[in-house]
Design a protein around this motif. Structure first.
Motif, PDB file in Angstrom:
ATOM      1  N   SER A   1     -44.332 -27.973  16.452  1.00  0.00           N
ATOM      2  CA  SER A   1     -43.997 -28.165  18.035  1.00  0.00           C
ATOM      3  C   SER A   1     -44.719 -29.181  18.563  1.00  0.00           C
ATOM      4  CB  SER A   1     -44.323 -26.865  18.716  1.00  0.00           C
ATOM      5  OG  SER A   1     -45.726 -26.664  18.257  1.00  0.00           O
ATOM      6  N   GLN A   2     -44.391 -29.692  19.686  1.00  0.00           N
ATOM      7  CA  GLN A   2     -45.096 -30.867  20.502  1.00  0.00           C
ATOM      8  C   GLN A   2     -46.549 -30.606  20.564  1.00  0.00           C
ATOM      9  OE1 GLN A   2     -43.413 -32.548  23.967  1.00  0.00           O
ATOM     10  NE2 GLN A   2     -45.243 -33.502  24.438  1.00  0.00           N
ATOM     11  N   PRO A   3     -47.045 -29.287  20.882  1.00  0.00           N
ATOM     12  CA  PRO A   3     -48.244 -28.907  21.090  1.00  0.00           C
ATOM     13  C   PRO A   3     -48.948 -29.065  19.608  1.00  0.00           C
ATOM     14  CG  PRO A   3     -47.118 -27.410  22.228  1.00  0.00           C
ATOM     15  CD  PRO A   3     -46.101 -28.249  21.505  1.00  0.00           C
ATOM     16  N   THR A   4     -48.479 -28.515  18.607  1.00  0.00           N
ATOM     17  CA  THR A   4     -49.078 -28.908  17.479  1.00  0.00           C
ATOM     18  C   THR A   4     -49.205 -30.150  16.948  1.00  0.00           C
ATOM     19  OG1 THR A   4     -48.131 -26.475  16.892  1.00  0.00           O
ATOM     20  CG2 THR A   4     -49.217 -27.915  14.913  1.00  0.00           C
ATOM     21  N   VAL A   5     -48.148 -30.860  17.135  1.00  0.00           N
ATOM     22  CA  VAL A   5     -48.257 -32.458  16.810  1.00  0.00           C
ATOM     23  C   VAL A   5     -49.289 -33.024  17.675  1.00  0.00           C
ATOM     24  CG1 VAL A   5     -46.935 -34.471  16.914  1.00  0.00           C
ATOM     25  CG2 VAL A   5     -46.072 -32.395  15.906  1.00  0.00           C
ATOM     26  N   SER A   6     -49.355 -32.682  18.989  1.00  0.00           N
ATOM     27  CA  SER A   6     -50.356 -33.371  19.809  1.00  0.00           C
ATOM     28  C   SER A   6     -51.904 -33.182  19.043  1.00  0.00           C
ATOM     29  CB  SER A   6     -50.218 -32.874  21.347  1.00  0.00           C
ATOM     30  OG  SER A   6     -49.133 -33.387  21.680  1.00  0.00           O
TER      31      SER A   6
ATOM     32  N   LEU B   1     -56.761 -36.968  14.570  1.00  0.00           N
ATOM     33  CA  LEU B   1     -56.892 -38.164  13.786  1.00  0.00           C
ATOM     34  C   LEU B   1     -57.248 -39.337  14.752  1.00  0.00           C
ATOM     35  CD1 LEU B   1     -53.153 -38.173  12.165  1.00  0.00           C
ATOM     36  CD2 LEU B   1     -55.269 -38.066  11.051  1.00  0.00           C
ATOM     37  N   THR B   2     -57.015 -39.111  16.072  1.00  0.00           N
ATOM     38  CA  THR B   2     -57.619 -39.914  17.075  1.00  0.00           C
ATOM     39  C   THR B   2     -59.305 -40.093  17.248  1.00  0.00           C
ATOM     40  OG1 THR B   2     -55.566 -39.998  18.433  1.00  0.00           O
ATOM     41  CG2 THR B   2     -57.347 -40.958  19.371  1.00  0.00           C
TER      42      THR B   2
END
Lengths: 131, 131
Positions: free
Chosen positions: B87-92, B98-99
């Motif tokens: 999902s987008q929240p998980t990817v974010s 990582l950032t």
């Protein structure tokens, strides 16, 4: 020993039908193509993540660095306890994790276990993270 | 902007009084001496372990490899969701980890966030694990 011969034939067949990446994954614990060159497959990512998890602990990193920088890249467990300031069972647990992940080999001589660096695993991880 | 000038002077002073290892640790996330050459200090081991923990996840490794192998080593978050099947929240969330660990930078353009590889962090980790 027919079982061993069959196993050898099986492995030779496996090596013949797999590509270089797969062979390296079997040997060194990680794929050999730097991740900046090509997206990781799910299988390679899972394998690399498991290998990195074995490394991602301060005590294990210190133990690995002590073994790796020792003469002959080998050290007795009896010489690893004091430098990291942990109990012998804890040190043995960490060394077992590193051994199972392919970073160290273990041999028993007399009372003590000796751990030796297996450089291919580190080289494999460093290679895949290299730019 | 006197505040910025003071900050610049402060950083220059900091860089002058720290050694090369410390500067690299500030920049790239890890010390620069391969662990096979010299045992890691507790502080360096803790820092490297935290950096490796950020990497030691299959989804994060795949996301990092997709960004790193994209044109210009940059990718829109909108192009990262489908390849990893999350999902987008998980990817974010994974991209944020990582950032924060210094592997990616983030910039917002219009609706979407773009992530770019910061190669020094990967180079630092690969260097310390190199034989």
């Amino acid at each position: 020993m027919p079982v061993n011969i069959d196993y050898h034939r099986y492995m030779v067949t496996m090596l013949e039908v797999t590509d270089v990446t797969d062979v390296t994954a079997q040997r060194g614990g990680t794929c050999c193509v730097p991740l900046v060159k090509k997206p990781l497959t799910q299988a390679d990512a899972e394998h690399l993540a498991a290998t990195l998890k074995a490394l991602a602990d301060p005590a294990r990193l210190r133990l690995l660095s002590i073994v790796a920088s020792s003469q002959g890249q080998e050290a007795c467990v009896c010489d690893l306890i004091e430098p990291v300031g942990l109990s012998q069972p804890t040190v043995s647990h960490h060394l077992k994790v590193l051994t199972e992940a392919g970073f160290l080999s273990r041999s028993k001589r007399g009372t003590w276990a000796y751990y030796r660096l297996l450089p291919d695993a580190l080289t494999g991880v460093a290679g895949i993270l290299a730019i």
